[in-house]
Motif scaffolding. Structure first.
Motif, PDB file in Angstrom:
ATOM      1  N   LEU A 102      42.226   8.465 -69.780  1.00  0.00           N
ATOM      2  CA  LEU A 102      41.276   7.924 -70.757  1.00  0.00           C
ATOM      3  C   LEU A 102      41.916   6.801 -71.570  1.00  0.00           C
ATOM      4  O   LEU A 102      41.261   5.820 -71.913  1.00  0.00           O
ATOM      5  N   GLY A 103      43.208   6.939 -71.868  1.00  0.00           N
ATOM      6  CA  GLY A 103      43.902   5.873 -72.579  1.00  0.00           C
ATOM      7  C   GLY A 103      43.963   4.603 -71.763  1.00  0.00           C
ATOM      8  O   GLY A 103      43.765   3.500 -72.280  1.00  0.00           O
ATOM      9  N   VAL A 150      38.621   4.201 -80.184  1.00  0.00           N
ATOM     10  CA  VAL A 150      39.928   4.508 -79.594  1.00  0.00           C
ATOM     11  C   VAL A 150      40.296   3.421 -78.594  1.00  0.00           C
ATOM     12  O   VAL A 150      39.511   3.081 -77.710  1.00  0.00           O
ATOM     13  N   THR A 151      41.504   2.872 -78.734  1.00  0.00           N
ATOM     14  CA  THR A 151      41.957   1.815 -77.834  1.00  0.00           C
ATOM     15  C   THR A 151      43.175   2.223 -76.998  1.00  0.00           C
ATOM     16  O   THR A 151      43.623   1.450 -76.161  1.00  0.00           O
ATOM     17  N   ASP A 152      43.698   3.426 -77.212  1.00  0.00           N
ATOM     18  CA  ASP A 152      44.794   3.936 -76.388  1.00  0.00           C
ATOM     19  C   ASP A 152      44.941   5.430 -76.663  1.00  0.00           C
ATOM     20  O   ASP A 152      44.525   5.909 -77.724  1.00  0.00           O
ATOM     21  N   LEU A 153      45.535   6.158 -75.730  1.00  0.00           N
ATOM     22  CA  LEU A 153      45.720   7.604 -75.903  1.00  0.00           C
ATOM     23  C   LEU A 153      46.917   8.063 -75.084  1.00  0.00           C
ATOM     24  O   LEU A 153      46.988   7.797 -73.882  1.00  0.00           O
ATOM     25  N   HIS A 154      47.856   8.736 -75.737  1.00  0.00           N
ATOM     26  CA  HIS A 154      49.021   9.312 -75.076  1.00  0.00           C
ATOM     27  C   HIS A 154      49.030  10.830 -75.247  1.00  0.00           C
ATOM     28  O   HIS A 154      48.565  11.347 -76.270  1.00  0.00           O
ATOM     29  N   ARG A 155      49.569  11.526 -74.264  1.00  0.00           N
ATOM     30  CA  ARG A 155      49.740  12.972 -74.372  1.00  0.00           C
ATOM     31  C   ARG A 155      50.778  13.300 -75.431  1.00  0.00           C
ATOM     32  O   ARG A 155      51.686  12.516 -75.705  1.00  0.00           O
ATOM     33  N   ILE A 156      50.663  14.469 -76.013  1.00  0.00           N
ATOM     34  CA  ILE A 156      51.771  15.092 -76.726  1.00  0.00           C
ATOM     35  C   ILE A 156      52.257  16.221 -75.825  1.00  0.00           C
ATOM     36  O   ILE A 156      51.515  17.147 -75.509  1.00  0.00           O
TER      37      ILE A 156
END
Length: 206
Positions: A102-103, A150-156
């Motif tokens: 999605l990111g 939202v313009t980016d998404l990273h896992r934790i």
């Protein structure tokens, strides 16, 4: 046209095995300058806001729903793949992972489009399908409307979380969804690059 408040930065969503869930805001730009805040939902469901100033606390508490508001020292740092937040009774140390699918998709959309209220109203139903519990547009407190671009998404990938000095348990999905507002964070813990827009007054045609 009504008043508009813009918050630009990151939002992290974290769940733990004990049931404690936290939404962390790290704002590089906002009406209150750069600051960080934490929204915590305890395993029993009590919702607590941790904010660094009365001004920020009053604004956030007017937009979201809490059982308790605390003005406390809040420090946050994101660098070298690590995220650390200390806010009152809350301590978080998290390790960031790879960009999610999605990111990657979000990065293909021009930023001016991705954060625009018209776009966010249109894609809000789809956001809920792709990430259960998530909406990008909705009604906030005091008759306001709110938009998450939202313009980016990273896992934790890993985190240690403590509350009142007690370990909250290993990183887990954000379940049940948090109940601070009309939208939750994604079930999978992550860090999103986001622009949050809050509007007051009449809805205008764009």
């Amino acid at each position: 046209m009504g008043t508009r408040w813009i918050f630009d930065g990151h939002i992290a969503g974290i769940g733990t095995a004990s049931g404690l869930r936290a939404v962390l805001g790290l704002w590089q730009q906002s009406p209150f300058g750069a600051f960080a805040d934490a929204m915590v939902e305890l395993p029993a469901g009590r919702r607590i806001l941790l904010a660094p100033t009365d001004e920020a606390a009053d604004f956030i508490a007017a937009v979201y729903n809490f059982d308790e508001v605390r003005v406390v020292a809040v420090s946050a740092r994101q660098a070298d793949g690590l995220l650390s937040v200390d806010a009152g009774n809350l301590r978080v140390r998290a390790r960031l992972g790879a960009r999610t699918a999605l990111g990657a998709a979000a990065r293909l959309i021009p930023t001016a489009v991705a954060v625009h209220p018209r776009w966010l109203r249109a894609v809000s139903p789809l956001a809920g399908v792709l990430s259960p519990g998530v909406r990008t547009a909705g009604t906030a407190g005091a008759g306001r409307r709110e938009y998450y671009g939202v313009t980016d998404l990273h896992r934790i990938d890993a985190a240690t979380v403590s509350w009142d000095g007690l370990d909250a348990g290993p990183l887990s999905a954000v379940r049940p969804a948090v109940g601070f507002g009309f939208s939750s964070v994604p079930p999978r813990p992550g860090l999103a690059r986001v622009r949050t827009t809050v509007e007051a007054g009449p809805v205008t045609r764009r």
